[in-house]
Scaffold this active site. Structure first.
Site: not given
Length: 485
Positions: A14, A261-263
RNA sequence: GGCCCCAUCGUCUAGUGGUCAGGACGUUGGCCUUUCAAGCCGAUAACGCGGGUUCGAAUCCCGCUGGGGUCACCA
């Protein structure tokens, strides 16, 4: 010369908050200076790139109102804007570099590379989990000076020719930024399947697309040196670079700040903010203030952002994501938004609560009445829902506190006056409180609260006039009678 | 670990040699009040350390410390 800037995301997920800010800064710079904003999709990572991600990025940018002059859907004048569609171009440049002795084919297989690493580890007595980089491992290709062309898979590497001098660039926010060119290695230009790597395709495209200014996150500073070496080898003039400070977030597990971060940070996804009821403009306003400032100003309209933004006002220090402040900015723009626009944005949130509404005068009255009482559109919808259902849900403690005998008496008095109201509008409804106060000598709170509880079931609501208008005449009487029964 | 970048309130930041170091979020006291909000007024809290340069350093230089980034056939 009008600036040509770009946002070049890789479609591997995304739209990320950091990416959105990079896009915003570039977009603002282009708009501010009458330049061109280009969207280029860097989809050369075949492992992770997906069409869904491309769509997610486009959707995210559109939601934020960041529009592009060139890019997907507008493939001119320097197409294509998807890197996977211009593989022959990269091959051509790679070939040119090889023929000029500035790049070479490296036939070392991945197995051989792995062995090199293993041998190195063994010679240093390293254990399994140890980091080879810390031990000083540096890959050196045996093919560097062998020009033969074999019919075997190979990567193409750039042939760094260190001179002992310093290589660098003039960064718009950091000033002169450089390092010894001996620190650069023979980075890969083309993979064995012919697909280019970032440092290569980026340079080729920025050149092909006539990019004048590259603005990107600070994590790219080190790759910029390699890119400069490429520009020099190609005899191309590099664009002006600006490296933005990073957006950090607190890692809940370690307590440390690190690049968002995305995670690890759900809020890194731009669209979760839409889901959470954040206004796109509020997110833009908030994000713009991480790493950029305009004096003591905090709140900007979209037009002001364009008017004030300049790359020279971008800061150098990383900023930490601050959710409370985002909410505060969001609240400000809800409070100061246009009722018709807020209402339009609220409709889907009400829909998800099972309330079907259209953006009409009543809804606009509702969002206006709750604009100082909702920090997000989610709250807005939740606040509004009780006004769109038949009958009130009574809060027992409010009932006990305000709907005792005296309270009910006040509600009866109000009911009588309400009967006579011709035009069911807040300005006509509100005065009944004062009238009853004058007649009974009671304090306004002792009058308004029972009415409020009778009509809404609870002790909190907008002013009585707005509350009753929102409810409508019929529903008001229904609820009053139910409460009095 | 090598290299690179950075360093003002808890957080985002203003500041560019002389300011009581300002604003915003947060926290907090009060005012207003028809509840809840909102609004208004006030409080809270910072120049990482050590050397220089200078009549004078948050501002310039050096070192230290600290934080971050980066070292792929990812971007």
């Amino acid at each position: 010369m009008k600036p040509r800037v770009r946002f070049a995301p890789s479609p591997t997920g995304y739209l990320h908050i950091g990416g959105a800010r990079t896009a915003l800064f570039n977009w603002l710079y282009a708009r501010r200076h009458g330049g061109t904003f280009i969207l280029r999709i860097e989809d050369t990572d075949q492992e992770r790139s997906t069409p869904e991600s491309v769509q997610a990025i486009l959707t995210g940018l559109q939601w934020l109102g960041i529009d592009w002059d060139e890019g997907p859907g507008k493939e001119a004048p320097y197409p294509p804007y998807f890197q996977m569609k211009k593989l022959p171009r990269y091959a051509e440049i790679a070939e040119q570099l090889i023929s000029e002795g500035k790049a070479y084919r490296d036939y070392t297989t991945e197995e051989e590379t792995a062995k090199l690493r293993a041998d190195f580890a063994a010679s240093k007595g390293l254990k399994d989990g140890d980091d080879l980089r810390k031990a000083g491992f540096k890959y050196s290709s045996p093919w560097r000076d062998k020009p033969e062309k074999l019919d075997r898979p190979h990567v193409v590497r750039f042939k760094m020719k260190p001179t002992g001098a310093r290589i660098g660039f003039e960064d718009l926010v950091h000033g002169r930024t450089e390092k010894p060119d001996e620190d650069l290695d023979d980075f890969v230009l083309l993979r064995s399947d012919g697909i280019p790597l970032y440092n290569f395709s980026c340079v080729v495209d920025d050149h092909d697309m006539h990019i004048t200014h590259v603005g990107r996150g600070q994590e790219h500073i080190n790759s910029t040196y390699s890119q400069i070496a490429l520009y020099q080898a190609l005899g191309w003039t590099p664009p002006v670079f600006t490296h933005f400070p990073l957006i950090m977030a607190v890692n809940k597990e370690t307590g440390n700040e690190e690049k968002m971060s995305k995670r690890k940070h759900p809020e890194a996804d731009v669209m979760v903010h839409q889901k959470n009821g954040i206004l796109p403009h509020a997110l833009l306003n908030f994000v713009a203030r991480i790493g950029w400032s305009h004096g003591n100003d905090e709140l900007f309209t979209r037009e002001q952002l364009v008017e004030y933004f300049d790359l020279k006002d971008v800061g150098r220090t990383n900023g930490v994501w601050n959710p409370e402040k985002l909410i505060a900015v969001n609240q400000h723009w809800i409070k100061n938004g246009k009722p018709e626009e807020l209402a339009a944005m609220t409709v889907p949130f009400l829909a998800s609560l099972g309330v079907t509404v259209t953006n009409d005068a009543r809804l606009q009255l509702g969002v206006k009445a709750f604009s100082t009482r909702a920090k997000t559109l989610v709250e807005m919808a939740a606040n509004l829902k009780p006004y769109y259902v038949h009958g009130a849900t009574m809060d027992p403690s409010a009932v006990t506190k305000f709907l005792d005998a005296a309270g009910k008496d006040m509600v009866r008095r109000a009911r009588a006056k309400l009967e006579a109201i011709a035009e069911w509008k807040a300005p006509a409804l509100d005065p009944i409180i004062d009238q009853i106060a004058a007649e009974t000598g009671a304090k306004k709170g002792a009058i308004a609260q029972p009415i409020r509880v009778a009509c809404t079931g609870g002790a909190f609501s907008p002013g009585i006039g707005d509350t009753l208008e929102l409810l409508g005449r019929e529903e008001t009487f229904f609820r009053i009678d139910a409460a009095l029964a």
